[in-house]
Structure formats: C-alpha cells, structure tokens
Motif scaffolding. Structure first.
Motif, mmCIF file in Angstrom:
data_model
loop_
_atom_site.group_PDB
_atom_site.id
_atom_site.type_symbol
_atom_site.label_atom_id
_atom_site.label_comp_id
_atom_site.label_asym_id
_atom_site.label_seq_id
_atom_site.Cartn_x
_atom_site.Cartn_y
_atom_site.Cartn_z
ATOM 1 N N LEU A 158 43.564 59.072 36.148
ATOM 2 C CA LEU A 158 42.285 59.138 36.865
ATOM 3 C C LEU A 158 41.899 60.598 37.039
ATOM 4 O O LEU A 158 42.767 61.469 37.119
ATOM 5 C CB LEU A 158 42.419 58.506 38.262
ATOM 6 N N THR A 159 40.600 60.852 37.127
ATOM 7 C CA THR A 159 40.164 62.211 37.458
ATOM 8 C C THR A 159 40.557 62.498 38.901
ATOM 9 O O THR A 159 40.409 61.642 39.780
ATOM 10 C CB THR A 159 38.635 62.334 37.301
ATOM 11 N N GLY A 218 40.256 48.838 44.641
ATOM 12 C CA GLY A 218 41.703 48.696 44.556
ATOM 13 C C GLY A 218 42.344 48.728 45.929
ATOM 14 O O GLY A 218 41.663 48.672 46.953
ATOM 15 N N LYS A 219 43.676 48.834 45.917
ATOM 16 C CA LYS A 219 44.340 48.860 47.227
ATOM 17 C C LYS A 219 45.395 49.960 47.279
ATOM 18 O O LYS A 219 45.989 50.315 46.252
ATOM 19 C CB LYS A 219 44.851 47.467 47.540
ATOM 20 N N GLU A 264 46.382 50.997 43.584
ATOM 21 C CA GLU A 264 46.523 49.947 42.583
ATOM 22 C C GLU A 264 45.145 49.414 42.204
ATOM 23 O O GLU A 264 44.352 49.026 43.064
ATOM 24 C CB GLU A 264 47.372 48.806 43.160
ATOM 25 N N CYS A 265 44.881 49.395 40.900
ATOM 26 C CA CYS A 265 43.597 48.886 40.419
ATOM 27 C C CYS A 265 43.516 47.382 40.681
ATOM 28 O O CYS A 265 44.484 46.641 40.468
ATOM 29 C CB CYS A 265 43.467 49.180 38.918
ATOM 30 N N ALA A 266 42.345 46.925 41.121
ATOM 31 C CA ALA A 266 42.173 45.520 41.491
ATOM 32 C C ALA A 266 42.128 44.610 40.270
ATOM 33 O O ALA A 266 42.276 43.405 40.397
ATOM 34 C CB ALA A 266 40.888 45.362 42.308
ATOM 35 N N TYR A 267 41.955 45.168 39.072
ATOM 36 C CA TYR A 267 41.724 44.319 37.899
ATOM 37 C C TYR A 267 43.025 43.910 37.200
ATOM 38 O O TYR A 267 43.321 42.742 37.061
ATOM 39 C CB TYR A 267 40.791 45.053 36.926
ATOM 40 N N MET A 299 34.309 49.189 33.371
ATOM 41 C CA MET A 299 35.243 50.013 34.176
ATOM 42 C C MET A 299 35.272 49.456 35.605
ATOM 43 O O MET A 299 34.248 49.386 36.265
ATOM 44 C CB MET A 299 34.753 51.460 34.182
ATOM 45 N N MET A 300 36.452 49.079 36.055
ATOM 46 C CA MET A 300 36.590 48.542 37.413
ATOM 47 C C MET A 300 36.592 49.702 38.414
ATOM 48 O O MET A 300 37.410 50.618 38.300
ATOM 49 C CB MET A 300 37.913 47.766 37.508
ATOM 50 N N PRO A 301 35.685 49.697 39.391
ATOM 51 C CA PRO A 301 35.699 50.786 40.382
ATOM 52 C C PRO A 301 37.011 50.801 41.170
ATOM 53 O O PRO A 301 37.439 49.760 41.672
ATOM 54 C CB PRO A 301 34.520 50.447 41.305
#
Ligand SMILES: [Fe+2]
Length: 294
Positions: A43-44, A7-8, A15-18, A1-3
């Motif tokens: 997302l929660t 992201g940005k 936006e997820c960094a992955y 899971m990418m934290p």
C-alpha cells in the motif's frame, strides 16, 4: 479496487475486507490467507503526525514531510495545562472548503442562520470599529468586542454559568492553518476588560477538502474553565453540533447555487472584511506553493 477504509485493524496491521490480505505499518503485504504465497504488493504509505485529537497527513513527497512545521495547536488548548478538549464530531460537507472559511470569518451570520440557538442579534451586529485584525505568526485573527452587557444573555449564560450581573465578551475567529480555524468566545466578568478574562470557549473547526465541491469536516471544543464538568462538555457539544448542522444546510445551499452558475457579481459588505482577509491569505499560500513547485 476495494477501499482499505472498509478493512479492519488487527493490532498494528490492517486486513483488506475483500480477500483478507494483511498489510503492515510500512504498507507491505504481510499475509495472504487465500493465496499459497504472500504477493509482493504494498500500500502507499503517507507520513502521519498526531496532535491531540488531530491527525496531520502529508500527501506530497515523503522526503519533504518535515519541511513545513505542523500548525501550532496550543492556540486551541491542545496539550496546554488547564484546558479541556472535547471532540464534537465528523461531518461530510457537500460544499467547497472555502465556503466554510468565509462562514467562520463572518460571525454576523450567528443572529440569522443560528437565530434559534444563539439568539441575541446585538452580539453580532457590533460596530466594525470594535473589530480588530491581527496577522501574526502566520495566523489571521479577527475579533469583535462587546462591552458591559447583562449576562442574562442566554448564550453567555449557557457558555459560562459563573458570569455575574455584567460582563464583556470578545467574538474571535483565528485561522491557525488553512485546515484549522478557531471560532471562540472570550469573556470577562464585570463591566470592563481591565481584569483578566475569566474564560475562553473555543469552537474549533478542522477540515480537509475531499473534492472541489466537498469537504471532510471535524469539530472539537476546548475551554479553560469548569474543565472537570462533563455535563458542561456534553451540553456544549450538543449545541455545537446543532449549530454546525445549520451551517452545513446553508453552505450546501450556497454550493448548489454556485454550481448552477449565472450568478450576479459578488457583493461584499463591511462584515465580509474578515472573510476577505482570510481568502487573501489562502490565495497567497496557494500562489506561494505553486511558485515553489514551478
Ligand atoms: Fe455558523
């Protein structure tokens, strides 16, 4: 899971960094550039409230978020006319948050841990008879007062250059909430405290336990004098951060010793009274919460 913290922000989106999945304010996936369709993931989402530089997040049942009022931040000058608030910095403390509470409620350590910065041992070895506790409004407040001393004392000259030949000062710690503690200095110009204080310098500590043995730790300063002077703010922030660095070294050393175990029984001295009262309040709150959940 990418934290997601890596992201940005894209305006109100993140936006997820992955893989570049984009999520909106409700946590719903709004775009998936690497996919033919937007997946039904989310997302929660946690209720969040903002007070000045502070963010209060509610990690429990979202429906209960309004069941507890936010801590009063006017006590530290946030949103109060005539006060200036300066964010000093974020620190990652590799120690349990309760060590920080102990530390802030026993300012007698200033003359030792912070001897190179704060100096004058007389400020911190005041007779306990001059210390006072107040528990009011859900707050725990502790003060030692030093009457009629020379403001040539470097620390107070630094805090407030307006001081005359004689002055009085109160060294205060106030637990406004378990994660918000004000360590402050109130000072009077002159040999007694019959007139109104001329200023308050608050060194405010906000913290969130990260784990059993580590803490996210922020500090911010507030004062109600010389409020337009950016130089005063810059100097106080610089001094605050040097003081905090010394506390962090000390608390991390204590945390290491605690984890090594084989400790002798804890010894409490008179100056630990503040810390003991603060601990008691934390225990009462934890027990109340546990009972409510049961
Ligand atoms: Fe300290």
């Amino acid at each position: 899971m990418m934290p997601m913290e890596l992201g940005k922000h894209l305006g109100d989106l993140i936006e997820c960094a992955y893989h570049g999945l984009v999520f909106d304010r409700n946590g719903a996936c709004a775009a998936a550039p690497t996919s033919r369709s937007v997946p039904g993931c989310s997302l929660t989402r946690y209720p969040l409230a903002e007070t000045g530089p502070l963010l209060w997040i509610w990690m429990g049942d979202p429906d209960m978020a309004d069941s507890v009022p936010l801590p009063r931040t006017d006590f530290v000058g946030i949103g109060v006319p005539g006060w200036r608030v300066d964010v000093a910095g974020y620190f990652h403390l590799k120690a349990r948050y309760t060590l920080l509470v102990d530390n802030l409620f026993d300012l007698s350590h200033l003359s030792y841990i912070h001897a190179s910065i704060v100096g004058d041992p007389k400020n911190n070895t005041l007779p306990l008879e001059e210390a006072a506790f107040v528990e009011d409004d859900g707050r725990t407040f502790f003060q030692r007062v030093r009457d009629d001393f020379s403001s040539q004392d470097d620390y107070h000259r630094f805090l407030d250059p307006r001081m005359g030949e004689r002055m009085c000062a109160g060294f205060q710690t106030e637990m406004i909430a378990p994660g918000l503690i004000r360590a402050g200095d109130v000072h009077w110009c002159g040999p007694d405290r019959r007139t109104a204080p001329v200023g308050y310098s608050n060194f405010n500590h906000a913290f969130t336990p990260e784990s059993e043995h580590s803490t996210h730790y922020w500090t911010f300063l507030s004062r109600n004098y010389d409020t337009s002077n950016d130089m005063t703010s810059a100097r106080q922030v610089e001094q605050n951060n040097a003081v905090v660095a010394q506390d962090i070294d000390a608390l991390e050393a204590i945390e290491t010793a605690l984890q090594q175990g084989n400790l002798p029984p804890e010894i409490s001295m008179k100056q630990d009274l503040g810390g003991m009262r603060a601990r008691l309040r934390l225990i009462q709150m934890i027990n109340r919460e546990a009972a409510a959940q049961a």
